[in-house]
Design an enzyme around this catalytic site. Structure first.
Site, short mmCIF file in Angstrom:
data_model
loop_
_atom_site.label_atom_id
_atom_site.label_comp_id
_atom_site.label_asym_id
_atom_site.label_seq_id
_atom_site.Cartn_x
_atom_site.Cartn_y
_atom_site.Cartn_z
N THR A 173 0.92 -0.94 0.02
CA THR A 173 0.07 -0.06 0.03
C THR A 173 1.09 1.20 0.01
O THR A 173 1.96 1.04 0.44
CB THR A 173 -0.75 0.01 1.13
OG1 THR A 173 0.00 0.19 2.43
CG2 THR A 173 -1.86 -1.30 1.47
N HIS A 174 0.53 2.19 -0.84
CA HIS A 174 1.46 3.14 -0.83
C HIS A 174 2.91 3.11 -1.38
O HIS A 174 3.73 3.59 -1.19
CB HIS A 174 1.66 4.10 0.43
CG HIS A 174 0.50 4.40 1.26
ND1 HIS A 174 -0.32 5.63 1.29
CD2 HIS A 174 -0.45 3.59 2.09
CE1 HIS A 174 -1.36 5.81 2.04
NE2 HIS A 174 -1.38 4.23 2.53
N SER A 181 17.83 -0.93 -26.73
CA SER A 181 18.15 0.65 -26.96
C SER A 181 18.95 0.59 -28.13
O SER A 181 19.98 0.05 -28.25
CB SER A 181 18.69 1.33 -25.63
OG SER A 181 19.56 2.32 -25.99
N LYS A 188 20.38 -2.37 -22.28
CA LYS A 188 19.24 -2.34 -22.16
C LYS A 188 18.19 -3.45 -22.48
O LYS A 188 18.38 -3.77 -23.72
CB LYS A 188 18.57 -1.01 -22.52
CG LYS A 188 19.19 0.17 -21.91
CD LYS A 188 18.52 0.51 -20.50
CE LYS A 188 17.09 0.76 -20.56
NZ LYS A 188 16.97 2.28 -20.82
N ASN A 210 13.93 -3.42 -22.68
CA ASN A 210 12.79 -2.39 -22.19
C ASN A 210 11.80 -3.14 -22.46
O ASN A 210 11.35 -3.97 -23.37
CB ASN A 210 12.87 -1.01 -22.88
CG ASN A 210 14.06 -0.35 -22.89
OD1 ASN A 210 14.84 -0.53 -21.89
ND2 ASN A 210 14.55 0.25 -23.89
N GLU A 213 4.65 -0.91 -21.75
CA GLU A 213 4.55 0.67 -21.72
C GLU A 213 3.27 1.01 -22.75
O GLU A 213 2.70 2.13 -22.53
CB GLU A 213 5.79 1.27 -21.91
CG GLU A 213 6.86 0.96 -21.04
CD GLU A 213 8.34 1.43 -21.46
OE1 GLU A 213 9.05 2.20 -20.78
OE2 GLU A 213 8.81 0.87 -22.48
N GLN A 247 -21.42 12.12 -37.29
CA GLN A 247 -20.45 11.42 -37.90
C GLN A 247 -19.06 11.28 -37.35
O GLN A 247 -18.29 10.22 -37.71
CB GLN A 247 -20.23 12.17 -39.38
CG GLN A 247 -19.26 11.40 -40.37
CD GLN A 247 -19.47 11.92 -41.72
OE1 GLN A 247 -20.43 11.86 -42.42
NE2 GLN A 247 -18.38 12.80 -42.07
N LYS A 305 -17.46 7.92 -35.32
CA LYS A 305 -16.77 6.58 -35.72
C LYS A 305 -15.50 6.49 -35.58
O LYS A 305 -14.96 5.32 -35.07
CB LYS A 305 -17.24 6.36 -37.20
CG LYS A 305 -18.68 6.37 -37.35
CD LYS A 305 -19.23 6.12 -38.85
CE LYS A 305 -20.57 6.33 -39.08
NZ LYS A 305 -21.11 7.75 -38.59
#
Ligand code: ARG
Length: 420
Positions: free
Chosen positions: A158-159, A280, A286, A288, A293, A325, A328
């Site tokens: 929590t938090h 990356s 990296k 990712n 995301e 219109q 859509k």
């Protein structure tokens, strides 16, 4: 070249080119082609029942419409080269090419206003059924993943502070509950979408003897709409869908955020497989979590469509206005986004490895069993507030000693309360 309009009689000058493009919707409402033809076939039958068409006329129109659909299935680009302003004009043109002037009788007593409202309901009803299937597949993937890792533990937060240890499966199934509520929301919206506006004309109904109940049954709607003005003005069913989509996407976004955090080096609770991660261009080390995301971000886009639609509708005078219109593109984009994100998440679950040791380690440090210690005192008749206070002090002491609660000698405990 000047194109033939559906409403040329009243007009003497030609349409401005830029306005024509600005006004046209064929480039996107062609998505409704199948629904438009389905609606038109049913309408031809209604005209037959109303005595406007002979059975023979009706047969010609019906097979002509089926041929237009068939042609478009074979060659989906056929429609792209048309200069028609929208899908309804396109179908009428293509039908006229096939069966001649009889095609021009099909619009008797019908307006594009009741037509487009019907098309959109038919279309969305089908899409909703497909989306429910995709949701079910994701729910199954989630349940399988939870079952596979049934005994792994991790800190519950929590938090974003470690709070109490929980089962990883329990954590996963919390999202399962959210998705089940989303599915319920989707199902509830079906009741309201299942109403047939066709036969409402432009806004005030029609003088022809259209049996609207038979028409509704023919199109598999639960009922015909009751008020012709509402029938052409209403887009609540689009809002319903966008609200469902936004809520679903918000849930997937929260889930993604958790998984992105858990996948980071700081947490290291899970590891995404290479197949659903990307690298990356600059930093060679990296890996990712782009898939997650993107799901997280696309929630914003779907919510944007909900806000946009609500804003289009607010302040619209009765009944149909061209503003409608604009219902859509956002809707179509929301459908596609939801479908893609459901599928992406399903693939994510097939491609995560969890690190149960890291999770357990993390659940075992940070005094996550402090509440249990307080409950021990409560069991020995200490009032909870007092127990809370005592355990707070014990936690401070343990952290001074650099020990876990279960490592601290009993005499330390006894110095805080004789109950120990
Ligand atoms: N393309 C229009 C739409 O999507 C069809 C209805 C047009 N009706 C009209 N009265 N101009 O809303």
């Amino acid at each position: 070249m000047a194109r033939k309009k559906l409403w040329g009689g009243r007009f003497s000058s030609e349409q401005d080119d830029f306005f024509a493009k600005f006004n046209d919707s064929l480039s996107f409402d062609r998505e409704l082609l199948e629904a438009d033809i389905e609606g038109s076939i049913a309408y031809a039958r209604a005209l037959d029942r109303a005595g406007v068409f002979s059975a023979k006329d009706r047969g010609k129109v019906e097979s002509g419409l089926r041929a237009v659909l068939e042609q478009n299935r074979r060659n989906p680009n056929a429609i792209a080269s048309s200069s028609a302003e929208d899908v309804h004009s396109y179908v009428e043109e293509a039908l006229t090419e096939r069966i001649g002037s009889l095609a021009l009788k099909l619009h008797t007593g019908r307006s594009r206003n009741d037509q487009v409202a019907t098309d959109l309901r038919l279309y969305l009803r089908r899409k909703e059924a497909e989306i429910e299937k995709k949701m079910n597949r994701l729910l199954i993937a989630l349940a399988d993943f939870a079952e596979k890792n049934i005994s792994a533990m991790l800190p519950g937060y929590t938090h974003l502070q470690r709070a109490q240890p929980v089962l990883f499966s329990h954590y996963l199934l919390a999202y399962g509950e959210m998705l089940l509520r989303d599915r319920q929301r989707l199902r509830e919206s079906l009741e309201r979408i299942d109403v047939c506006p066709l036969g409402s004309g432009a806004l005030s109904g029609t003088v022809y003897k259209i049996d609207r109940n038979a028409l509704a049954r023919d199109l598999n709607f639960a009922a015909a709409s009751l008020n012709s003005m509402d029938a052409v003005a209403d887009r609540d069913f689009v809002l319903d869908f966008l609200f469902f989509s936004s809520t679903l996407m918000m849930h997937l976004s929260r889930f993604s955020e958790d998984l992105i955090l858990y996948n980071s080096a700081e947490f290291s609770f899970i590891q995404l497989d290479d197949s659903i991660a990307s690298g990356s261009s600059l930093m060679p080390q990296k890996k990712n979590p782009d898939a997650l995301e993107l799901v997280r971000a696309k929630a914003g886009r779907v919510l944007g469509h909900l806000v946009a639609m609500m804003t289009v509708l607010k302040g619209l005078p009765m009944t149909y206005n061209k503003d409608l219109q604009e219902d859509k593109q956002g809707l179509f984009d929301a459908i596609l986004t939801v479908e893609n994100c459901l599928e992406m998440m399903r693939r994510v679950f097939a491609n995560i490895r969890i690190c149960p040791e890291r999770m357990l380690e993390s659940a075992a440090t940070g005094y996550l069993n402090a509440t249990e210690l307080a409950d021990y005192l409560v069991a020995k008749k200490t009032p909870f507030r007092e127990a809370h206070e005592i355990v707070g002090k014990i936690v401070v002491r343990a952290s001074e000693l650099g020990m876990r609660l279960e490592e601290m000698p009993i005499r330390e405990y006894q110095s805080f309360s004789p109950i120990f």
